[in-house]
Design a protein around this motif. Sequence first.
Motif, PDB file in Angstrom:
ATOM      1  N   UNK A 390      43.747  82.252  65.715  1.00  0.00           N
ATOM      2  CA  UNK A 390      44.733  81.206  65.980  1.00  0.00           C
ATOM      3  C   UNK A 390      45.577  80.882  64.750  1.00  0.00           C
ATOM      4  N   UNK A 391      45.099  81.267  63.556  1.00  0.00           N
ATOM      5  CA  UNK A 391      45.908  81.114  62.354  1.00  0.00           C
ATOM      6  C   UNK A 391      46.879  82.274  62.202  1.00  0.00           C
ATOM      7  N   UNK A 392      46.549  83.406  62.804  1.00  0.00           N
ATOM      8  CA  UNK A 392      47.417  84.577  62.697  1.00  0.00           C
ATOM      9  C   UNK A 392      48.559  84.523  63.701  1.00  0.00           C
ATOM     10  N   UNK A 396      47.447  77.558  65.253  1.00  0.00           N
ATOM     11  CA  UNK A 396      46.871  76.550  64.361  1.00  0.00           C
ATOM     12  C   UNK A 396      47.810  76.235  63.212  1.00  0.00           C
ATOM     13  N   UNK A 397      48.444  77.265  62.657  1.00  0.00           N
ATOM     14  CA  UNK A 397      49.306  77.059  61.490  1.00  0.00           C
ATOM     15  C   UNK A 397      50.478  76.134  61.798  1.00  0.00           C
ATOM     16  N   UNK A 398      50.963  76.161  63.041  1.00  0.00           N
ATOM     17  CA  UNK A 398      52.128  75.357  63.411  1.00  0.00           C
ATOM     18  C   UNK A 398      51.762  74.013  64.034  1.00  0.00           C
ATOM     19  N   UNK A 405      44.096  70.854  54.858  1.00  0.00           N
ATOM     20  CA  UNK A 405      44.584  70.714  53.486  1.00  0.00           C
ATOM     21  C   UNK A 405      45.766  69.746  53.433  1.00  0.00           C
ATOM     22  N   UNK A 406      45.860  68.866  54.411  1.00  0.00           N
ATOM     23  CA  UNK A 406      46.979  67.960  54.606  1.00  0.00           C
ATOM     24  C   UNK A 406      48.240  68.771  54.913  1.00  0.00           C
ATOM     25  N   UNK A 407      49.368  68.079  55.032  1.00  0.00           N
ATOM     26  CA  UNK A 407      50.637  68.730  55.386  1.00  0.00           C
ATOM     27  C   UNK A 407      51.786  67.988  54.687  1.00  0.00           C
ATOM     28  N   UNK A 408      52.966  68.568  54.798  1.00  0.00           N
ATOM     29  CA  UNK A 408      54.163  67.903  54.319  1.00  0.00           C
ATOM     30  C   UNK A 408      54.174  67.663  52.822  1.00  0.00           C
TER      31      UNK A 408
END
Length: 470
Positions: A390-392, A396-398, A405-408
Amino acid sequence: MNHPNGGPAAAPRRGDTLPVASAGENLRLALTYLLPNYLKGVFRGRPRLAALMARADAARRGHETLRGLRRRHGRGPVMVRGSAGPTLLVLDAEDAEQVLAGPVEVYAVDTREKVSGFAAVQPEALIASHGRQRTVRRAFNDAILDAGCPVHRLADHFLRVAGEEAAALLGPRAEAGLDGAALRAGLERVGRRCFLGEAAADDTEFSRLLGELLAEANWMGARPWRAAATRRTRRRMMQRQARYLGEADPRSLAGLFPTTRKEPETAPEGQVTHWFMALAVVHSAVVQALTLLASHPRQLERARAELEAADREHGARTVAGFMDMPYLRACVQDAARLWPPVPSLMRRTTAETRWREVAVPGGVNVLVPAGFHARDGERIAFAHRFAPEKWLDGTAANDWAISPFSRGEAQCSGMELGLQLATGFLAELLRGGTPAVAGVRLSPGKPLPHTFDATRLRIGIRAVRPKEDA
């Protein structure tokens, strides 16, 4: 058109308010979610209490509490009583994205808990800063850590270091079974060599002093009688650190200090401690990913095939080889999703914020339960299974609500570097043989537990013996 802080632009109607948790709901939230997360250790894990929380299945109970609040009050934020006063509890993925994608000038990261905790360890740390201090310290951290770059400029050396330290754990010791402490000691050596230079490789006293400070930081300033002793400990740690910063090993992050722009507010020596704190995240991700691979044969087979192909094409411990291991890197990312190292992301608002049609004045805390959103089975089909793919494919990445690891603007500056070190360390362990795990029960055919208890964990790595000639 959107509101400047990321929310919808519709004007609030007179009388609109956010739901408020009842006294009973606040009590249940405190007992099943807030208190267990505090007891496990905010700045440094408390193994005995973490094991107790795992046996009580506290994480699952906490998630049930959050789901219950969402069912009763709807998907919008609920005003609850947090540890630092009135707090907006964010229970919807859209609202989580509003907070994480919003500007840190509005959704500030320097909450009271962080400031009081970091006062014992490193008061000048980026995560406890705001305004211009945060701006210049963030620029320094981004520059040193190569934030946003797929690989660090020193990745060639760093991957060799990660490989060497992981390889040092292999052999009879690994076949008998490694525990979390052995893996942590190996990764601490990786950190000392990569962050401070080769001269710090054997300085376990530096790591011990830092661990002592982090244990005190867990109390968030609630033990004032320990202040003098804490200052002495910090002074001793900083004296050891200054020795390595002065030597400026060119193959370390310390070696980049002289050529990186600094402002009067930067406090470069004050940023190092947080990088070592992030090693706890790397350690958790490695241990969890290795345990998942040991208990999930299909994913292990794919990861090993990718690793072997990358080694044949580029050689072991190389940058090109690392870049050809996206699946193994995704295993690390999904391990962090399943059991995020920071289960709750805290912010404080400095201006009015808007939640759909409701305006809320500034000066309130905001809690984004990252662990809950990453395991929200009502929204995510793969919530409770090991799903590196799901990260590929971007799922998940989107998804901004999945934020180990938090975002933004508040995303960890060292996220990419941390993934490099974790993936390089994990790759070397898999080169050493086939992992097997004891003390933790994980099954690919059943939903994964909400808690990962590593206190009894032992990971054996059995070297592959060459077949004898017939």
